[in-house]
Design an enzyme around this catalytic site. Structure first.
Site, PDB file in Angstrom:
ATOM      1  N   ASP A 184       0.900  -1.147   0.000  1.00 25.72           N
ATOM      2  CA  ASP A 184       0.000   0.000   0.000  1.00 25.72           C
ATOM      3  C   ASP A 184       0.937   1.195   0.000  1.00 25.72           C
ATOM      4  O   ASP A 184       1.552   1.490   1.032  1.00 25.72           O
ATOM      5  CB  ASP A 184      -0.905   0.024   1.227  1.00 25.72           C
ATOM      6  CG  ASP A 184      -1.928   1.137   1.109  1.00 25.72           C
ATOM      7  OD1 ASP A 184      -1.534   2.253   0.697  1.00 25.72           O
ATOM      8  OD2 ASP A 184      -3.105   0.915   1.398  1.00 25.72           O
ATOM      9  N   HIS A 185       1.065   1.851  -1.130  1.00 25.17           N
ATOM     10  CA  HIS A 185       2.174   2.808  -1.230  1.00 25.17           C
ATOM     11  C   HIS A 185       2.006   3.988  -0.257  1.00 25.17           C
ATOM     12  O   HIS A 185       2.959   4.687   0.035  1.00 25.17           O
ATOM     13  CB  HIS A 185       2.403   3.265  -2.687  1.00 25.17           C
ATOM     14  CG  HIS A 185       1.368   4.212  -3.196  1.00 25.17           C
ATOM     15  ND1 HIS A 185       0.251   3.791  -3.840  1.00 25.17           N
ATOM     16  CD2 HIS A 185       1.283   5.549  -3.148  1.00 25.17           C
ATOM     17  CE1 HIS A 185      -0.484   4.837  -4.160  1.00 25.17           C
ATOM     18  NE2 HIS A 185       0.125   5.922  -3.758  1.00 25.17           N
ATOM     19  N   HIS A 247      -5.922   2.427   1.125  1.00 29.33           N
ATOM     20  CA  HIS A 247      -5.238   3.629   1.624  1.00 29.33           C
ATOM     21  C   HIS A 247      -5.908   4.243   2.861  1.00 29.33           C
ATOM     22  O   HIS A 247      -5.249   4.523   3.861  1.00 29.33           O
ATOM     23  CB  HIS A 247      -5.166   4.701   0.544  1.00 29.33           C
ATOM     24  CG  HIS A 247      -4.546   4.223  -0.732  1.00 29.33           C
ATOM     25  ND1 HIS A 247      -3.486   3.356  -0.763  1.00 29.33           N
ATOM     26  CD2 HIS A 247      -4.836   4.475  -2.027  1.00 29.33           C
ATOM     27  CE1 HIS A 247      -3.156   3.107  -2.018  1.00 29.33           C
ATOM     28  NE2 HIS A 247      -3.959   3.770  -2.797  1.00 29.33           N
TER      29      HIS A 247
END
Ligand code: NAP
Length: 496
Positions: A184-185, A247
């Site tokens: 999950d960047h 996110h």
């Protein structure tokens, strides 16, 4: 050192690695991954003997691939692109054509990888998830996966709990959970790291970080962009699956988790999991009260005219897909009982911003009179993008004879305070995977728990005859979003 006992981002000398980049010609690889690797190289973080092997279905000569990679790095790094280093970096780069679905194609990759004891082997699957199963199966069949190999998976990890389980089962049949790096960047962002530093590096906030001190929390991830060229994908997905499941829930976890015993991967991930499992379910009866979904119609964003969602390429003419979501989430724990967490995300909103706003309780009794008897509460704002800063709004006396209170911001501008270049999210995440540090990656049970909370909301929406509410591109979503939070006596940060 025990693999569990590592700092959030390791600072050991980087080991040599072989990184196999499936989807090596794709948008993500060109826009983010190769530029991130080139930056790491510029920082001296690519050990001698490392190799980066792009893999995709189409045939390219190595020279053509290198030229494409260089153009992408130049374009996406802008002023940070350092021409002198390119040739040395390029020497680490290779390309091999593999159709992920064709077993016979993997022999070429196996031949290139060979046998390199002590070299970390990382497979980054930057392809559509429907290829994950074939890639995992064929890598295993070709005998390329070593016990130390790592698999990095891009989102989306399924579209519901069932499909996520299928993907995770397939990957799990090939490698152990400790070899899986689910990205999950957002977790790689500098400000998210700072959130951890703020909460667990300072004694100041912990006594305040709970019900009785915090009144409510808002998490907003707003985009000005529409669906761009991803209309077909987006129309199958929608904002709830594309943004909230990963996110926004990850941000909520970092904000709400109990202090972990250490920064070891499982210590942090155990605490995040407890938050996800304590989220109060939103079933059919509550979904229409606690959630709002919207879909943009034509309007103006910034100075530009924006088409409506239904006119975007790849979008069905009668689509009911949501491009905006607002949710009132509640966490059933002693720490958070009664403190609403309002989540909001959408496309074609007025700003490109990701922001967390924590509103504290009001003073219990005001000693000031007149307009200052009712004072606005203290507020902590954590901005993740486009710029990264943290401000604490307090009340102070404005100069002069009269006792006038005014809100002022104690501001920490991270760019100003620290001279060092902040790491891009993918730089950090690639570095952590190379070092074998799992802290910033999602564990399987986290993904399951997130889907288990999301799926009933999705089901309730699907069962609802009314589709998403329409909102004008360039606005902050449907009016119902303001009403959702106003019912509790609050307002969104941008409405105050
Ligand atoms: P993309 O531009 O469509 O690229 C897809 C890549 O997969 C290409 O390199 C393509 O190679 C390769 N590929 C397709 N079929 C293949 C096959 N049968 N065998 C081997 N390779 C094959 O996609 P993307 O935007 O880079 O996204 C990749 C993944 O990351 C997707 O799951 C996406 O949802 C996710 N993601 C993307 C972004 C982003 O900003 N782009 C952000 C977050 C997550 P050919 O060109 O040779 O066909």
């Amino acid at each position: 050192m025990n693999a569990d006992v590592r700092s959030l981002s390791s600072h050991r000398p980087p080991p040599a690695f072989d990184l196999v980049l499936f989807g090596g010609t794709g948008d993500l690889a060109m826009r983010k991954l190769l530029p991130a690797l080139y930056r790491r190289f510029g920082d001296g973080l690519i050990a001698a003997g490392s190799r980066i092997i792009g893999v995709a279905r189409s045939a390219h000569s190595r020279e053509a691939y290198l030229a494409q990679a260089q153009a992408a790095c130049r374009q996406h790094l802008g002023a940070d692109y350092r021409a002198p280093g390119w040739e040395t970096f390029a020497a680490t780069l290779g390309y091999v054509r593999v159709d992920a679905t064709v077993a016979g194609d993997y022999a070429a990759l196996a031949a290139i990888l060979g046998d390199r004891p002590g070299v970390a082997r990382i497979f980054f699957l930057s392809t559509a998830p429907d290829l994950f199963a074939a890639i995992c199966r064929e890598l295993a069949a070709a005998g390329i996966v070593t016990p130390e190999s790592r698999i990095m998976l891009e989102k989306p990890l399924g579209e519901d709990a069932t499909s996520a389980r299928r993907i995770n089962d397939t990957v799990g049949a090939m490698v152990g959970e400790r070899q899986v790096y689910r990205i999950d960047h957002y977790l790689g962002k500098e400000t998210v790291q700072n959130l951890l530093a703020l909460r667990f590096g300072n004694a100041l906030f912990e006594p305040l970080w709970r019900r009785g001190q915090i009144r409510h929390v808002q998490i907003t991830v707003a985009e000005q962009l529409g669906v761009e060229s991803r209309g077909e994908f987006y129309d199958r997905t929608g904002a709830l699956r594309d943004m909230v499941q990963n996110h926004l829930l990850q941000l909520l976890c970092i904000l709400a988790m109990e202090p972990p015993a250490s920064s070891a991967a499982d210590a942090v991930r155990d605490e995040k999991l407890k938050v996800l499992r304590a989220l109060r379910p939103i079933g059919e009866a509550e979904a229409l009260i606690k959630t709002v979904r919207g879909q943009y119609r034509g309007g103006i964003v910034g100075a530009d005219k924006a088409a409506g969602y239904l006119d975007e390429p790849g979008v069905g003419a009668a689509s009911r897909t949501e491009t905006f979501v607002a949710i009132k989430a509640e966490i059933d724990t002693w720490r958070w009982a009664g403190v609403p967490f309002y989540l909001r995300t959408g496309k074609r909103l007025p700003e490109h911003v990701a922001e967390i706003v924590i509103t504290f309780e009001q003073v219990p009794h005001s000693i000031f009179e007149g307009p200052f008897s009712s004072q606005p509460p203290n507020r902590l704002v954590i901005r993740l993008q486009p710029d990264e800063f943290i401000t604490l709004r307090i009340l102070a006396k404005s100069p002069g004879e009269a006792m006038r209170l005014k809100p002022v911001d104690l501001a920490l501008d991270l760019g100003e305070s620290f001279k060092g270049r902040p790491l891009e999210a993918y730089e950090r995440l690639l570095g952590d995977a190379i070092q074998g540090n799992l802290t910033l990656f999602m564990r399987r049970d986290e993904v399951d728990a997130a889907w288990n909370w999301i799926d009933p909301i999705r089901a309730a929406w699907d069962a609802d005859e009314d589709g998403p509410r329409s909102y004008t591109a360039g606005s902050w979503g449907p009016a119902a979003s303001s009403a959702l939070i106003a019912r509790d006596g609050f307002a969104w940060h941008d409405e105050q």
